[in-house]
Design a protein around this motif. Sequence first.
Motif, PDB file in Angstrom:
ATOM      1  N   ALA A 174      15.540  14.287  -0.442  1.00  0.00           N
ATOM      2  CA  ALA A 174      15.220  14.380  -1.826  1.00  0.00           C
ATOM      3  C   ALA A 174      16.298  15.200  -2.599  1.00  0.00           C
ATOM      4  O   ALA A 174      16.804  14.645  -3.747  1.00  0.00           O
ATOM      5  CB  ALA A 174      13.882  14.624  -2.227  1.00  0.00           C
TER       6      ALA A 174
ATOM      7  N   LYS B  61       8.042  12.047 -15.129  1.00  0.00           N
ATOM      8  CA  LYS B  61       8.311  11.862 -13.853  1.00  0.00           C
ATOM      9  C   LYS B  61       9.409  10.612 -13.543  1.00  0.00           C
ATOM     10  O   LYS B  61      10.113  10.888 -12.330  1.00  0.00           O
ATOM     11  CB  LYS B  61       6.982  11.466 -12.888  1.00  0.00           C
ATOM     12  CG  LYS B  61       5.990  12.732 -12.859  1.00  0.00           C
ATOM     13  CD  LYS B  61       5.046  12.248 -12.199  1.00  0.00           C
ATOM     14  CE  LYS B  61       4.129  13.509 -11.504  1.00  0.00           C
ATOM     15  NZ  LYS B  61       2.990  13.023 -11.015  1.00  0.00           N
ATOM     16  N   ARG B  62       9.068   9.623 -14.176  1.00  0.00           N
ATOM     17  CA  ARG B  62      10.039   8.528 -13.835  1.00  0.00           C
ATOM     18  C   ARG B  62      11.545   8.943 -14.011  1.00  0.00           C
ATOM     19  O   ARG B  62      12.485   8.042 -13.393  1.00  0.00           O
ATOM     20  CB  ARG B  62       9.796   7.351 -15.030  1.00  0.00           C
ATOM     21  CG  ARG B  62      10.014   6.060 -14.601  1.00  0.00           C
ATOM     22  CD  ARG B  62       9.071   4.917 -15.463  1.00  0.00           C
ATOM     23  NE  ARG B  62       9.417   5.457 -16.901  1.00  0.00           N
ATOM     24  CZ  ARG B  62      10.918   4.973 -17.564  1.00  0.00           C
ATOM     25  NH1 ARG B  62      11.671   4.670 -16.951  1.00  0.00           N
ATOM     26  NH2 ARG B  62      10.873   5.305 -18.798  1.00  0.00           N
TER      27      ARG B  62
ATOM     28  N   PHE C 119      13.621  12.308  -9.361  1.00  0.00           N
ATOM     29  CA  PHE C 119      13.451  12.397  -8.063  1.00  0.00           C
ATOM     30  C   PHE C 119      11.995  13.003  -7.633  1.00  0.00           C
ATOM     31  O   PHE C 119      12.095  14.171  -8.327  1.00  0.00           O
ATOM     32  CB  PHE C 119      14.286  12.470  -6.990  1.00  0.00           C
ATOM     33  CG  PHE C 119      15.480  11.508  -7.202  1.00  0.00           C
ATOM     34  CD1 PHE C 119      15.178  10.277  -6.670  1.00  0.00           C
ATOM     35  CD2 PHE C 119      16.723  11.969  -7.615  1.00  0.00           C
ATOM     36  CE1 PHE C 119      16.177   9.202  -6.829  1.00  0.00           C
ATOM     37  CE2 PHE C 119      17.780  11.023  -7.620  1.00  0.00           C
ATOM     38  CZ  PHE C 119      17.617   9.577  -7.376  1.00  0.00           C
ATOM     39  N   TYR C 120      11.187  12.407  -6.978  1.00  0.00           N
ATOM     40  CA  TYR C 120       9.874  13.221  -6.828  1.00  0.00           C
ATOM     41  C   TYR C 120       9.885  13.783  -5.465  1.00  0.00           C
ATOM     42  O   TYR C 120      10.164  13.035  -4.545  1.00  0.00           O
ATOM     43  CB  TYR C 120       8.715  12.476  -6.904  1.00  0.00           C
ATOM     44  CG  TYR C 120       7.315  12.935  -6.892  1.00  0.00           C
ATOM     45  CD1 TYR C 120       6.587  13.890  -7.702  1.00  0.00           C
ATOM     46  CD2 TYR C 120       6.814  12.553  -5.682  1.00  0.00           C
ATOM     47  CE1 TYR C 120       5.463  14.357  -7.560  1.00  0.00           C
ATOM     48  CE2 TYR C 120       5.362  13.367  -5.248  1.00  0.00           C
ATOM     49  CZ  TYR C 120       4.806  13.981  -6.287  1.00  0.00           C
ATOM     50  OH  TYR C 120       3.463  14.510  -5.809  1.00  0.00           O
ATOM     51  N   HIS C 121       9.227  15.088  -5.169  1.00  0.00           N
ATOM     52  CA  HIS C 121       8.947  15.191  -3.888  1.00  0.00           C
ATOM     53  C   HIS C 121       7.668  16.269  -3.647  1.00  0.00           C
ATOM     54  O   HIS C 121       7.575  17.274  -4.510  1.00  0.00           O
ATOM     55  CB  HIS C 121      10.222  15.884  -2.976  1.00  0.00           C
ATOM     56  CG  HIS C 121       9.753  16.151  -1.761  1.00  0.00           C
ATOM     57  ND1 HIS C 121      10.220  15.338  -0.702  1.00  0.00           N
ATOM     58  CD2 HIS C 121       9.586  17.444  -0.966  1.00  0.00           C
ATOM     59  CE1 HIS C 121       9.681  15.696   0.394  1.00  0.00           C
ATOM     60  NE2 HIS C 121       9.550  17.006   0.363  1.00  0.00           N
ATOM     61  N   TRP C 122       6.898  15.974  -2.955  1.00  0.00           N
ATOM     62  CA  TRP C 122       5.542  16.739  -2.756  1.00  0.00           C
ATOM     63  C   TRP C 122       6.031  17.908  -1.670  1.00  0.00           C
ATOM     64  O   TRP C 122       6.121  17.364  -0.391  1.00  0.00           O
ATOM     65  CB  TRP C 122       4.269  15.858  -2.346  1.00  0.00           C
ATOM     66  CG  TRP C 122       3.303  16.705  -1.853  1.00  0.00           C
ATOM     67  CD1 TRP C 122       2.820  17.260  -0.463  1.00  0.00           C
ATOM     68  CD2 TRP C 122       2.396  17.544  -2.697  1.00  0.00           C
ATOM     69  NE1 TRP C 122       1.751  18.013  -0.478  1.00  0.00           N
ATOM     70  CE2 TRP C 122       1.255  18.139  -1.968  1.00  0.00           C
ATOM     71  CE3 TRP C 122       2.138  17.352  -4.135  1.00  0.00           C
ATOM     72  CZ2 TRP C 122       0.157  18.671  -2.464  1.00  0.00           C
ATOM     73  CZ3 TRP C 122       0.958  18.045  -4.648  1.00  0.00           C
ATOM     74  CH2 TRP C 122       0.235  18.581  -3.846  1.00  0.00           C
TER      75      TRP C 122
END
Lengths: 399, 307
Positions: free
Chosen positions: B30, B192-193, B196-199
């Motif tokens: 990510a 958020k769009r 890039f998202y990461h948990w």
Amino acid sequence: MQGGLAINLMHFARALRAAGLPVGPGKLLQAVEAVEAVGIGNRADFYWALHAVFVNRRDQREVFDQAFHVFWRNPDILKRMMGLMLPTIRTESPDTQDPLSRRVADALRGTAPEAEGPEKSEIEVDAAFTVSAQERLQEKDFEKMSAAEMAEAKRMLARIALPVAEVTTRRHRPDPRGPRVDPRATLRRMLRSGGDLADLARRSRRTRPPPLVVLCDISGSMTRYSRMLLHFMHALSNDRDRVHSFVFGTRLTNITRHLRHKDVDVALDAVSAAVADWSGGTRIGTALHAFNRTWARRVLGQGAVVLLITDGLDRDAGEGLAAEAERLHKSCRRLVWLNPLLRWEGFAPKSSGIRALLPHVDDFRPVHNLNSLAGLADALNRDGPRRAESLRKWLKEAA
Amino acid sequence: MPNTLPASVDDTLDLLRRGNYVADRSLATALYLALKLRRPLFLEGEAGVGKTEIAKVLSATLGRRLLRLQCYEGLDVAAAVYEWNYARQMMEIRLAEASGDRDREALGADLFSERFLIKRPLLQALEPDPAGAPVLLIDELDRTDEPFEAYLLEILSDFQVSIPEFGTVTAPEPPIVILTSNRTREIHDALKRRCFYHWVDYPNAERERAILAVKAPNADARLAAQVVGVVQSLRGMDLYKAPGVAETLDWAQALVELNQLELEPSVINDTLGTLLKYQDDIARIQGSEAARILAQVKTELAASTAR
């Protein structure tokens, strides 16, 4: 990029969308870019690259994971599965229109549900006392309402707005009579006159309503009220922002998103589809524990007010309830308990669930007719002490 | 070459490792994407799993400046982006009056120039930097309110800020943006769009041991293994706040300070406060439960070394 992979990515994106993830064309372009950047040599990299693009929330990970593994092992399977899904979608579409057409039919048919003998005679007695039908309805118990009265009450509920005492925030607004001097605005004003003396600009703190969290019991003993209360919760959700709604019986369900729908019938249908434990037993302690653990820190920020709607009749006989109620009380600004049982003259806080809850609430109020809901508005507007007078009597009885 | 951006996921892993950050491959992927495609990286996860740390490590290993914007309720444009230096503007006017030789046009143009602009982190992040675009950390975004979140949209998609009196400031090279959130409230999808998202999850036992080896090298290997074992089993329990990596490190440091070579039930009881932050949790674990967990961890460790 080779056309084949891009097309496959497109099909994958469509599959995700069919599975309920918010995937638009923009995401697809991002995905193509991302795959170009990491290459397709390593399956793990490929997975996490797509993950970074398509997943936006933690709860989407599971769906993504399953779709990924089905699709990229054999894309044809998923295509075929989607083909299978199409007919079910088609059969669903008349379903979603159903409530609307039923309402249209109702409207055309006129006021059919009025023809109910005993209820009608009661209306006449009231008419003799020259109490208008609306006023009488406000006093009437939800439990004793006829279908037509219910419909009228729902209409009235939709108009209830709940003014909650606002809290001051860290933001300011210009206010000529405000308590603080605003140096920035003052200097700006002086600048306009070339540095000559100017009036002091003042400001005060902005206020905004605190978040409202509603926890509503939908177990068997609350059946007659829960439908009405859901209407109430729907009216609240659409009246103001930052309302979080939960229902519980044996487990806790967050229905905030469903209630946001403007159309009350669509919203309530979504709720009944989402809730698995309608009219079952009550496990208040378990439900509060689930709330405290997974939701409290997310929805109780910024001084939330909590409305706990339950009759306090607990299947677990109040086990573990006191500790959870105490934690809930400590993490919100004000905990108001609404109990439909309170309407009975002879009500005494004898059940163990009620005795466990009572010491940890700030206010204890009836909720069985429209008037009690309207009275709730007053109670919330009065910010006063955390513990209301009305509670003292009940605490004494419970002791 | 410390100043160039990584060229692959493996490079990114190396880069983080040089900064003493033990990442798993999902996070590195990510991060690599965010760096390569110049888009912000949005990190969510429980408190204390190392979200903020990533930005610090990036800034150190890439040799870039770190700009940190700590979010709070009531954060406004004047504190986050820019403010005019009104006092200096006033002085400039007075000086011009006193000397009496400047024409009004020039003074007017000068008053709203860069000299009088106080730059806050977001505006600073858009400025050119000889060392390369800075790392911008927008920390705990969930603490701010929706209006500010909406304001961020322009900055994060176009990397520009409009200042009415001054014009639009556009970054020559987009900064490396890391956003973090503890999920005390849901962030809007529009924001958020653009990222890039990461948990960021709790690490598994193996990676947590690696983290301890890097961050707490003084701890005995056996002690470290036991610490990780206990923490991992605590995370599996129904606690209000499971211990994060930061708590694991604190605990290991505390045990080293106490000259412990091995965990004992009594030591766990005495030091539980570094690990758990809720009285309810502490009361539940203290005593027999702690002894039970420790015994279980010890037998598991013995079994794995025997194999």
